[in-house]
Design a protein around this motif. Structure first.
Motif, PDB file in Angstrom:
ATOM      1  N   LEU A  12      43.166  66.410  93.142  1.00  0.00           N
ATOM      2  CA  LEU A  12      43.756  65.961  92.334  1.00  0.00           C
ATOM      3  C   LEU A  12      42.987  64.702  92.238  1.00  0.00           C
ATOM      4  CD1 LEU A  12      45.362  66.557  90.706  1.00  0.00           C
ATOM      5  CD2 LEU A  12      46.931  66.690  92.169  1.00  0.00           C
ATOM      6  N   ARG A  13      42.951  64.000  93.475  1.00  0.00           N
ATOM      7  CA  ARG A  13      42.998  62.473  93.719  1.00  0.00           C
ATOM      8  C   ARG A  13      41.503  61.861  92.983  1.00  0.00           C
ATOM      9  NH1 ARG A  13      44.567  58.498  98.388  1.00  0.00           N
ATOM     10  NH2 ARG A  13      44.479  56.716  96.989  1.00  0.00           N
ATOM     11  N   ILE A  15      40.470  63.220  90.649  1.00  0.00           N
ATOM     12  CA  ILE A  15      40.686  63.532  88.910  1.00  0.00           C
ATOM     13  C   ILE A  15      40.936  61.444  88.772  1.00  0.00           C
ATOM     14  CG2 ILE A  15      42.230  64.441  87.514  1.00  0.00           C
ATOM     15  CD1 ILE A  15      40.724  67.339  88.785  1.00  0.00           C
ATOM     16  N   MET A  16      42.067  62.124  89.063  1.00  0.00           N
ATOM     17  CA  MET A  16      43.338  59.716  89.398  1.00  0.00           C
ATOM     18  C   MET A  16      42.358  59.467  89.126  1.00  0.00           C
ATOM     19  SD  MET A  16      46.338  61.532  91.793  1.00  0.00           S
ATOM     20  CE  MET A  16      47.145  60.222  91.092  1.00  0.00           C
ATOM     21  N   HIS A  19      40.643  59.473  85.527  1.00  0.00           N
ATOM     22  CA  HIS A  19      41.278  59.117  84.874  1.00  0.00           C
ATOM     23  C   HIS A  19      41.648  57.526  84.825  1.00  0.00           C
ATOM     24  CE1 HIS A  19      45.136  60.315  82.674  1.00  0.00           C
ATOM     25  NE2 HIS A  19      44.154  60.910  81.889  1.00  0.00           N
ATOM     26  N   PHE A  20      41.858  56.977  85.566  1.00  0.00           N
ATOM     27  CA  PHE A  20      42.497  56.064  85.791  1.00  0.00           C
ATOM     28  C   PHE A  20      41.077  54.880  85.565  1.00  0.00           C
ATOM     29  CE2 PHE A  20      42.098  51.559  87.759  1.00  0.00           C
ATOM     30  CZ  PHE A  20      43.296  51.198  86.650  1.00  0.00           C
ATOM     31  N   VAL A  23      41.264  55.433  81.891  1.00  0.00           N
ATOM     32  CA  VAL A  23      42.562  54.760  81.028  1.00  0.00           C
ATOM     33  C   VAL A  23      42.389  53.272  80.989  1.00  0.00           C
ATOM     34  CG1 VAL A  23      44.812  54.100  81.688  1.00  0.00           C
ATOM     35  CG2 VAL A  23      44.252  56.431  82.258  1.00  0.00           C
ATOM     36  N   ASP A  24      41.657  52.449  81.614  1.00  0.00           N
ATOM     37  CA  ASP A  24      41.689  51.277  81.670  1.00  0.00           C
ATOM     38  C   ASP A  24      40.547  50.492  80.754  1.00  0.00           C
ATOM     39  OD1 ASP A  24      41.898  48.883  82.690  1.00  0.00           O
ATOM     40  OD2 ASP A  24      40.180  48.809  83.370  1.00  0.00           O
ATOM     41  N   LEU A  63      45.975  71.428  83.968  1.00  0.00           N
ATOM     42  CA  LEU A  63      46.572  70.201  84.489  1.00  0.00           C
ATOM     43  C   LEU A  63      47.006  69.532  82.786  1.00  0.00           C
ATOM     44  CD1 LEU A  63      43.573  68.385  86.218  1.00  0.00           C
ATOM     45  CD2 LEU A  63      46.075  68.259  86.915  1.00  0.00           C
ATOM     46  N   THR A  64      47.186  70.509  82.278  1.00  0.00           N
ATOM     47  CA  THR A  64      47.958  69.676  80.854  1.00  0.00           C
ATOM     48  C   THR A  64      48.565  71.564  79.818  1.00  0.00           C
ATOM     49  OG1 THR A  64      45.536  69.974  79.674  1.00  0.00           O
ATOM     50  CG2 THR A  64      46.931  68.068  79.926  1.00  0.00           C
ATOM     51  N   PRO A  83      53.839  66.585  90.320  1.00  0.00           N
ATOM     52  CA  PRO A  83      53.457  65.424  90.255  1.00  0.00           C
ATOM     53  C   PRO A  83      54.047  64.261  91.948  1.00  0.00           C
ATOM     54  CG  PRO A  83      52.908  65.543  88.172  1.00  0.00           C
ATOM     55  CD  PRO A  83      53.915  66.763  88.708  1.00  0.00           C
ATOM     56  N   TRP A  84      55.249  63.827  91.958  1.00  0.00           N
ATOM     57  CA  TRP A  84      56.358  63.479  92.507  1.00  0.00           C
ATOM     58  C   TRP A  84      56.250  64.160  94.023  1.00  0.00           C
ATOM     59  CZ3 TRP A  84      57.529  66.192  88.104  1.00  0.00           C
ATOM     60  CH2 TRP A  84      58.535  66.464  87.713  1.00  0.00           C
ATOM     61  N   VAL A  86      53.529  65.939  95.305  1.00  0.00           N
ATOM     62  CA  VAL A  86      52.660  65.906  95.977  1.00  0.00           C
ATOM     63  C   VAL A  86      52.053  65.215  97.424  1.00  0.00           C
ATOM     64  CG1 VAL A  86      49.023  65.585  95.533  1.00  0.00           C
ATOM     65  CG2 VAL A  86      50.984  67.151  93.720  1.00  0.00           C
ATOM     66  N   GLU A  87      51.814  65.496  98.458  1.00  0.00           N
ATOM     67  CA  GLU A  87      51.652  64.129 100.068  1.00  0.00           C
ATOM     68  C   GLU A  87      49.620  64.266  99.705  1.00  0.00           C
ATOM     69  OE1 GLU A  87      53.479  63.242 101.668  1.00  0.00           O
ATOM     70  OE2 GLU A  87      55.607  64.460 100.838  1.00  0.00           O
ATOM     71  N   PHE A  88      49.579  62.311  99.094  1.00  0.00           N
ATOM     72  CA  PHE A  88      48.859  61.847  99.196  1.00  0.00           C
ATOM     73  C   PHE A  88      47.856  61.792 100.614  1.00  0.00           C
ATOM     74  CE2 PHE A  88      49.473  61.724  95.142  1.00  0.00           C
ATOM     75  CZ  PHE A  88      48.636  61.723  93.850  1.00  0.00           C
TER      76      PHE A  88
END
Lengths: 88, 190
Positions: A12-13, A15-16, A19-20, A23-24, A63-64, A83-84, A86-88
């Protein structure tokens, strides 16, 4: 259980982070629509993201939703963690 | 139409339960310069923007602010996880807990509920965009205040990411303001 979550969080990380980047680049391209290099970078990032997302969704479900990704049986969207949680 | 992605925009980690800090971060959840205000400000202002660029940036930054709003809620959720009523009392959250328990509520750090009065639509794209630029600076300043009050390096990492995004958004809004002003000037020519 913890091991499963940490492998999931790892995928997930990754992908994140892409994904960021997307976004940018989106915000940048909104105000620089003729920047060829940025556009190529955006399209390349999108391609990587599509591949990573497909691999993740095979293991952990969509994911969607709303027609953006297919689900295995039974409907996997409602699987935890959300999402909230998930332990990273 | 919006799509929800089942992932945060940036990872949220906390060092441990911290109700004092949980209450402070609510400033960016439902405060005057917080993420709910930002998202609603941009997504409400976009309809009458004169150029495709202005409509696009307000849509995309407004959407990103919703992701930041989720990050703040996640910070609150994780900082309140495992907290005992005694710790809540000691941290000065008894009044909050009496009403909301450990749920996140749309209020600022001082307990004032969120209101639409925190943002405007002025019927003027330049006035709206200048408000948006000021809003980004106020949000940046708020993140710096929270960083000054925070004692958790994990939380600081997430707060620094969010602070940085305000700087980028300010930059993008400045570019859109130029675009809209150019559009207004060329419109006068014909």
């Amino acid at each position: 259980m913890n091991k499963k979550i940490s492998q999931q969080a790892k995928m997930l990380r990754e992908i994140m982070s892409y994904h960021f980047k997307a976004v940018d680049l989106t915000l940048y391209l909104d105000t620089h629509p003729s920047d060829v290099k940025a556009l190529a970078e955006y399209n390349h990032t999108t391609q990587i993201l599509n591949n990573l997302t497909a691999a993740y969704e095979q293991c952990y479900g969509p994911l969607t939703v709303f027609g953006s990704a297919m689900s295995q049986y039974p409907w996997r969207w409602i699987e935890e963690p959300w999402p909230w949680q998930v332990e990273f | 139409m919006w799509l929800y992605q089942k992932a945060l925009e940036y990872p949220v980690r906390v060092s441990g339960p911290n109700p004092r800090l949980a209450k402070i971060v609510l400033e960016q959840y439902g405060g005057s310069d917080g993420e709910a205000g930002a998202a609603n400000r941009y997504l409400t202002q976009r309809y009458m923007m004169p150029t495709g660029m202005a409509k696009g940036i307000l849509t995309d930054i407004g959407t990103e602010e919703l992701a930041h709003w989720e990050i703040i809620a996640t910070l609150f959720y994780k900082l309140m996880k495992g907290v005992t009523p005694a710790q809540i009392k000691a941290a000065g959250l008894a009044d909050y807990y009496a009403n909301h328990g450990k749920d996140v509520y749309l209020q600022n750090a001082g307990g004032v509920p969120f209101t639409a009065a925190y943002f405007a639509t002025k019927g003027d794209p330049v006035a709206n965009l200048v408000e948006d630029m000021a809003a980004e600076q106020k949000a940046r300043a708020t993140y710096e205040h929270i960083l000054n009050l925070s004692d958790d390096p994990c939380v600081n990492d997430t707060l620094k990411f969010l602070r940085e995004r305000e700087v980028v958004h300010f930059q993008r809004f400045g570019e859109v303001l130029d675009n809209v002003q150019t559009w207004m000037n060329t419109k006068k020519c014909f």
